[in-house]
Write a protein that holds these residues in place. Sequence first.
Motif, short mmCIF file in Angstrom:
data_model
loop_
_atom_site.label_atom_id
_atom_site.label_comp_id
_atom_site.label_asym_id
_atom_site.label_seq_id
_atom_site.Cartn_x
_atom_site.Cartn_y
_atom_site.Cartn_z
N ALA A 3 0.84 -1.26 0.05
CA ALA A 3 0.01 -0.03 0.17
C ALA A 3 0.90 1.21 0.12
N ASN A 4 2.02 1.27 0.67
CA ASN A 4 2.78 2.37 0.73
C ASN A 4 3.64 2.59 -0.54
N HIS A 5 3.89 1.73 -1.20
CA HIS A 5 4.70 1.51 -2.57
C HIS A 5 3.62 2.31 -3.54
N VAL A 6 2.32 1.89 -3.40
CA VAL A 6 1.26 2.63 -4.20
C VAL A 6 1.18 3.94 -3.88
N ARG A 7 1.14 4.26 -2.64
CA ARG A 7 1.07 5.62 -2.29
C ARG A 7 2.22 6.51 -2.89
N ALA A 8 3.50 5.91 -2.79
CA ALA A 8 4.74 6.60 -2.85
C ALA A 8 4.74 7.01 -4.55
N VAL A 9 4.66 5.95 -5.32
CA VAL A 9 4.55 6.25 -6.66
C VAL A 9 3.73 7.23 -7.23
N LEU A 10 2.52 7.40 -6.34
CA LEU A 10 1.59 8.36 -6.87
C LEU A 10 1.68 9.48 -6.34
N ASP A 11 2.60 9.55 -5.26
CA ASP A 11 3.12 10.87 -4.40
C ASP A 11 1.71 11.33 -3.40
N LEU A 12 1.10 10.19 -3.06
CA LEU A 12 0.33 10.51 -2.02
C LEU A 12 0.88 10.30 -0.68
N PRO A 13 0.15 10.92 0.27
CA PRO A 13 0.96 10.87 1.65
C PRO A 13 1.13 9.37 2.12
N LEU A 14 1.84 9.11 2.73
CA LEU A 14 2.46 7.48 3.04
C LEU A 14 1.68 7.40 4.44
N GLY A 15 1.42 5.86 4.68
CA GLY A 15 0.61 5.58 5.72
C GLY A 15 1.71 5.15 6.88
N ASP A 16 0.96 4.78 8.12
CA ASP A 16 1.66 4.53 9.18
C ASP A 16 2.22 3.28 8.94
N PRO A 17 3.57 2.96 9.29
CA PRO A 17 4.35 1.81 9.35
C PRO A 17 4.22 1.07 10.44
N ARG A 18 3.69 1.55 11.47
CA ARG A 18 3.91 0.87 12.75
C ARG A 18 3.32 -0.59 12.77
N PRO A 19 3.74 -1.49 13.64
CA PRO A 19 3.16 -2.82 13.67
C PRO A 19 1.85 -2.64 14.31
N ARG A 20 1.03 -3.76 14.12
CA ARG A 20 -0.32 -4.06 14.91
C ARG A 20 -0.17 -5.02 16.21
N ALA A 21 0.60 -5.81 15.88
CA ALA A 21 0.83 -6.75 17.06
C ALA A 21 2.37 -6.80 17.60
N LYS A 22 2.48 -7.28 18.95
CA LYS A 22 4.07 -7.24 19.44
C LYS A 22 4.92 -8.06 18.39
N TRP A 23 4.24 -8.97 17.92
CA TRP A 23 5.29 -9.90 17.04
C TRP A 23 4.52 -10.46 16.02
N THR A 24 5.05 -10.25 14.65
CA THR A 24 4.59 -10.93 13.25
C THR A 24 5.67 -11.76 12.66
#
Length: 379
Positions: free
Chosen positions: A286-307
């Motif tokens: 999702a952030n790659h799509v946002r970046a190549v379209l020069d949209l504001p980037l989304g939050d990269p923080r994890p949802r869980a302690k471990w994935t």
Amino acid sequence: MTFPVVGMVGGGQLARMTHEAGIPLGIRFKLLSDTAQDSAAQVVGDVVVGDYRDLATLRAFAQGCDVITFDHEHVPTEHLRALEADGIAVRPGPDALQHAHDKGIMRAKLSAIGVPCPRHRIVADPADVARFAAEGDGFPVILKTVVGGYDGKGVWVVRDEDGAADPFLAGVPVLAEEKVDFVRELAANVVRSPHGQAVAYPVVESVQVNGVCDTVIAPAPDLDAELSAQAQQLALTIAAELGVVGHLAVELFETRDGRILVNELAMRPHNSGHWTQDGAITSQFANHVRAVLDLPLGDPRPRAKWTVMSNVLGGDFPDMYSAYLHCMARDPQLKIHMYGKDVKPGRKVGHVNTYGDDLADVRERARHAADYLRGTITE
């Protein structure tokens, strides 16, 4: 309202999952694929089958696209420059992509900007490999063809001069590197937009088996906080210095003496970031799509302690769908991602993501599901 069209060169699973991330935003995709059966070609509506190495094909494909991006780094640099000269937005552009396309160029640039790397140089023949070894700690050394390698291909561990002949048979320059004494492999994933906004995901541990990524743990367990921050800052610096637009994966060695060294770069969504599909607020795709379209980037923080992400490799059990009943009943939180590929031994055909608060439990669930889908275990 007219939504933009993203032209994706390459029809593999990375393109498939990037397309999936664009669907909720109404982003339209156009795909240049090698065949109509490729992973992404099975799901994208607008597919052109053609050769990405042919400039006329690329130019025709680019018509009607608002931006061109990639699921691999193999498009000839001169073709990308021609597209830019035609006024087509290419992201990442050729000035950045050449560093992922050619390991020799990459090493020279990283060294010039002060990025810590293994000792290295281009070598001319087996005798030159022996001289390179003698300049350091001797054999073994690592040899890499500067172009065309991936997933362990184009990489050799050479233990003497006599064993150094094969890499030169490809007819392309060969890069020699010291064999690093490392504790583990890490990856720092960042995304950067054209106007310079950038986000960094947690640094992950990447477990390799036979040169292929097997498991990714997010975040990397027991990683010193200062070293983690250093790795994230290093990846952000590389993205800015090289002018990367989109996702950048920086593969790293954590050395036994507490340093990090850059191993490889990938300027596209990457296997070490697949965990973000289910484990991060905004996925790498999702952030790659946002970046190549020069949209504001989304939050990269994890949802869980471990994935934990485990790749599903093909084995001798082609009917993976029949395994869903067991895997889903055993672990209702399990996330399965399959690529629509024919099952072949050792081939990446999918991955699974698990998450939770107990790392040992999360790892076991991911490993069990990947092994059961492959047919390695039956209970």
